[in-house]
Write a protein that holds these residues in place. Sequence first.
Motif, PDB file in Angstrom:
ATOM      1  N   SER A  20       0.832  -1.202   0.000  1.00  0.00           N
ATOM      2  CA  SER A  20       0.000   0.000   0.000  1.00  0.00           C
ATOM      3  C   SER A  20       0.864   1.248   0.000  1.00  0.00           C
ATOM      4  N   ALA A  21       1.871   1.239   0.869  1.00  0.00           N
ATOM      5  CA  ALA A  21       2.712   2.429   1.005  1.00  0.00           C
ATOM      6  C   ALA A  21       3.510   2.682  -0.269  1.00  0.00           C
ATOM      7  N   GLY A  23       4.112   2.937  -3.858  1.00  0.00           N
ATOM      8  CA  GLY A  23       3.239   3.002  -5.032  1.00  0.00           C
ATOM      9  C   GLY A  23       3.564   4.210  -5.867  1.00  0.00           C
ATOM     10  N   LEU A  24       2.557   4.768  -6.495  1.00  0.00           N
ATOM     11  CA  LEU A  24       2.769   5.938  -7.348  1.00  0.00           C
ATOM     12  C   LEU A  24       3.344   7.095  -6.547  1.00  0.00           C
ATOM     13  N   GLY A  25       3.059   7.097  -5.235  1.00  0.00           N
ATOM     14  CA  GLY A  25       3.618   8.141  -4.381  1.00  0.00           C
ATOM     15  C   GLY A  25       5.134   8.152  -4.466  1.00  0.00           C
ATOM     16  N   ASN A  26       5.740   6.968  -4.423  1.00  0.00           N
ATOM     17  CA  ASN A  26       7.200   6.880  -4.466  1.00  0.00           C
ATOM     18  C   ASN A  26       7.744   7.168  -5.856  1.00  0.00           C
ATOM     19  N   TYR A 103      -5.829   8.512  -8.451  1.00  0.00           N
ATOM     20  CA  TYR A 103      -4.808   7.467  -8.458  1.00  0.00           C
ATOM     21  C   TYR A 103      -5.056   6.499  -9.613  1.00  0.00           C
ATOM     22  N   PHE A 222       1.373  10.924   2.409  1.00  0.00           N
ATOM     23  CA  PHE A 222       0.867  10.212   1.237  1.00  0.00           C
ATOM     24  C   PHE A 222       1.630   8.913   1.030  1.00  0.00           C
ATOM     25  N   THR A 223       2.950   8.980   1.133  1.00  0.00           N
ATOM     26  CA  THR A 223       3.737   7.799   0.822  1.00  0.00           C
ATOM     27  C   THR A 223       3.553   6.698   1.856  1.00  0.00           C
ATOM     28  N   SER A 225       0.784   6.171   3.318  1.00  0.00           N
ATOM     29  CA  SER A 225      -0.660   5.896   3.315  1.00  0.00           C
ATOM     30  C   SER A 225      -1.305   6.280   4.646  1.00  0.00           C
ATOM     31  N   SER A 228      -5.754   8.393   5.950  1.00  0.00           N
ATOM     32  CA  SER A 228      -6.979   8.194   5.180  1.00  0.00           C
ATOM     33  C   SER A 228      -7.865   7.091   5.754  1.00  0.00           C
ATOM     34  N   ALA A 230      -7.108   4.051   5.431  1.00  0.00           N
ATOM     35  CA  ALA A 230      -6.850   2.841   4.642  1.00  0.00           C
ATOM     36  C   ALA A 230      -5.995   1.863   5.448  1.00  0.00           C
ATOM     37  N   SER A 317      -1.232  -0.479  -4.109  1.00  0.00           N
ATOM     38  CA  SER A 317      -1.728   0.673  -3.338  1.00  0.00           C
ATOM     39  C   SER A 317      -3.216   0.892  -3.612  1.00  0.00           C
ATOM     40  N   LEU A 321      -6.707   1.327  -1.119  1.00  0.00           N
ATOM     41  CA  LEU A 321      -7.642   2.447  -1.226  1.00  0.00           C
ATOM     42  C   LEU A 321      -9.057   1.956  -1.532  1.00  0.00           C
TER      43      LEU A 321
HETATM   44  N1  PHE Z   1       0.966   5.375  -0.272  1.00  0.00           N
HETATM   45  C1  PHE Z   1       0.426   5.227  -1.583  1.00  0.00           C
HETATM   46  C2  PHE Z   1       1.497   5.599  -2.586  1.00  0.00           C
HETATM   47  O1  PHE Z   1       2.495   6.147  -2.198  1.00  0.00           O
HETATM   48  C3  PHE Z   1      -0.809   6.046  -1.796  1.00  0.00           C
HETATM   49  C4  PHE Z   1      -1.849   5.896  -0.753  1.00  0.00           C
HETATM   50  C5  PHE Z   1      -2.258   6.986  -0.002  1.00  0.00           C
HETATM   51  C6  PHE Z   1      -2.440   4.645  -0.505  1.00  0.00           C
HETATM   52  C7  PHE Z   1      -3.216   6.859   0.990  1.00  0.00           C
HETATM   53  C8  PHE Z   1      -3.400   4.501   0.494  1.00  0.00           C
HETATM   54  C9  PHE Z   1      -3.777   5.619   1.237  1.00  0.00           C
HETATM   55  O2  PHE Z   1       1.358   5.370  -3.739  1.00  0.00           O
END
Ligand code: PHE
Length: 467
Positions: A20-21, A23-26, A103, A222-223, A225, A228, A230, A317, A321
Amino acid sequence: MSSRESWVSNVGFVLASIGSAAGLGNIWRFPWLTAGNGGSAFLVVYLLIVVGVGVPGLLAEFVLGRRGRQTPIGALRALVSSRWGSALGTFNVLTTLVILSFYSVVGGWILHYALVSPTGAYFGQPQQYFGTASYGLQAVGFHLLFLGIVATIVFFGVSSGIERASKVMLPAVVVLLVALAGWTATQPNTAAGYAFYLRFDAEYLAANFPSVLGPAAGQALFTLSVGSGAMLTYASYLDETASLPRDTLVIAVSNTFIGVLAGLVVIPLLFSQGIDPGQGGPGALFVALPPAFASLPGGTVVATAFFGTVLLAAVTSGINLLETPVATLVDVFDVPRRRATLLVSVLLAATGSGLALAGPIFQFVSGTLADLLLTVGLFAFVVIVGWLLGPEALAEFRAGSGRFDPLAESWLLTVSWVLPVVVLFSLTNTLASLAGASFGLGGRAVVAVVAAICCRLAVAIAVDTRE
Ligand code: PHE
């Protein structure tokens, strides 16, 4: 109510949470924010916030999830009160819906690029190609496909869908990223990129701290997670044998490792093309990397590996969500999981399509709005854990914590005193910048401290009148 699902193993929970952590955030968000905010200066602030706020905050979210054994609405109703629990839990569920809406659009871009990479379709004119792919009907189509993949996994439930998929996808992401970082190091003209990314520039930071802080804090949450609900949802499938502090540490370290690794691929490659990555915004990845891929014989293979890796990371990720609103329908409204998955997916198909058609709104939602929602969400979590639950939260931390037990008190102290002020400061700073306020950092810090004191009093009075 039917019996709740759970993880088959603790390793499954940890892998799914790292999935989850990471993902596109990174890979997508981090490089353009880093590049647009001074490179190493941003990296340092971001890492400090990950350690100081993200880690204790994530632990607070896990504590709420495992204590409440429900998705956000149910958990917070049980732990706080019916009215506040419903309101905050609903806010969390909305946050996951908003985030997944954009996302999934970016996931669609990635899926698109992964599919056409074997032919090198975008190698010739990357700018133009991204222009047609990013917003419009193509984007809608690929968003729906991406959402379909995520929904299929969530459809099969926690252990047979999410846990099984994470166990395969996450290791694949790590292996592929290491290979790509090695390949990047062999590319020409990357030295400036490594320097920009890794050589700390104190002067830039001193001059730009207020503008770096907001995006760095937002990105840190965000990175991981965090904020939220989640991760709260994932922790609700845990039992008391898991060590929450140990798991949090493993998740945060792994996610940071994957993030820094992704930076070691993306940023040097941007520089090797002589492109100022700060200019690219959300398109940086798609416009700047293709020339690097195109410049060598096996380019299509590397490009396919790259976008395939990012796709896997994005799917794991997206699952987290989507799981949150779906499991909320299951927990709170007793809707069967498969029907819930369909219902939420139809809603997201619509909201994501809207964003795929509207570029400027997309930018705001994926940047500032996402940051704000997560920050507010985290503030609510730390207030509940630190100010309302107190000893109950300590007990939850301690259950199964093993040798991390001695850290319990200092964690709670941080969550009760440090985090509310820091999170409010980041919130004030972002709001003040948005509103174009003229008062500087000192003024913003004072506002944050006063706001924290007011909130503390308000919570104390609310608890008093309830008793
Ligand atoms: N952490 C995920 C990412 O970096 C995005 C995310 C945010 C997932 C909040 C779940 C909740 O891509």
